[in-house]
Design a protein around this motif. Structure first.
Motif, mmCIF file in Angstrom:
data_model
loop_
_atom_site.group_PDB
_atom_site.id
_atom_site.type_symbol
_atom_site.label_atom_id
_atom_site.label_comp_id
_atom_site.label_asym_id
_atom_site.label_seq_id
_atom_site.Cartn_x
_atom_site.Cartn_y
_atom_site.Cartn_z
ATOM 1 N N GLU A 171 16.857 23.532 -2.522
ATOM 2 C CA GLU A 171 16.247 24.110 -1.166
ATOM 3 C C GLU A 171 17.223 24.780 -0.458
ATOM 4 O O GLU A 171 17.396 25.966 -0.045
ATOM 5 N N LYS A 172 18.376 24.020 0.023
ATOM 6 C CA LYS A 172 19.779 24.363 1.065
ATOM 7 C C LYS A 172 20.784 23.651 0.298
ATOM 8 O O LYS A 172 20.702 22.631 -0.428
ATOM 9 N N TYR A 173 22.016 24.172 0.848
ATOM 10 C CA TYR A 173 23.195 23.396 0.072
ATOM 11 C C TYR A 173 23.114 22.091 0.808
ATOM 12 O O TYR A 173 22.991 21.951 2.165
#
Ligand SMILES: Cc1cc2nc3c(=O)[nH]c(=O)nc-3n(C[C@H](O)[C@H](O)[C@H](O)COP(=O)(O)O)c2cc1C
Length: 173
Positions: A171-173
């Motif tokens: 989803e995100k870093y």
């Protein structure tokens, strides 16, 4: 299974004296030609080298690790037309080279990529210029790699396991 092929592929730098058959060579070239390229431009071209003296000469194109080319019965130089694929030529060539390496593994052959970009020959000149002169490659082509191929005479050591947690982000870093 494709997963098995991926796990089996390793860089092989030592080869038996056996030649690569014509049928296997055709398969390897077909794999490169079948690789996808941006907008289907197909900017990648191949030079097949089987001449022992030339293989030996090419094995000296850089100070780093390329000597295995001189011990291989076959090498394929991966050229790409920079003018035809100005933005994606590196990607197009890399995918074609990878297809060839995976095809080599599937045929039971070993292969190793010799990187050209940024390399320097023993006299301090560009490694790419060394290869360009040896193989007569026109300026509009970038020489991305030389792939040495042969029958496997080496069992490479296991590589350290990769760290999935550090490399995959959700989803995100
Ligand atoms: C873009 C690229 C350039 C490489 N250049 C060289 C090279 O110049 N000489 C060499 O001995 N191996 C070269 N290799 C092979 C890598 O060293 C090798 O893939 C890496 O150590 C992992 O080992 P494996 O291929 O057995 O999984 C190259 C591989 C890639 C993908």
């Amino acid at each position: 299974m494709f997963q098995d092929l991926i796990k089996k592929r390793r860089s092989i730098r030592s080869y038996t004296g056996e030649k690569v058959s014509k049928e296997d060579l055709e398969c390897l070239l077909e794999a490169g030609l079948s690789a996808p390229s941006a907008k289907n431009r197909k900017p990648v071209e191949y030079i097949v080298i089987e001449d022992e003296k030339m293989l030996d000469h090419l094995g000296k194109f850089k100070k780093g690790t390329a000597a295995f080319i001189g011990k291989a019965p076959l090498a394929i130089a991966i050229l790409v037309d920079k003018e035809a694929a100005q933005v994606t030529y590196v990607q197009d060539a890399s995918i074609a080279a990878t297809f060839i390496q995976l095809q080599a593994t599937d045929l039971g052959l070993g292969s190793c990529w010799a990187n050209v970009l940024g390399s320097t020959d023993p006299e301090g000149r560009s490694g790419e210029v060394y290869i360009r002169e040896a193989l007569g490659v026109p300026e509009k082509y970038s020489i991305q790699a030389i792939i040495a191929i042969g029958h496997i005479d080496q069992f490479p050591k296991d590589l350290p396991p990769f760290d999935r947690k550090a490399k995959i982000h959700y989803e995100k870093y």
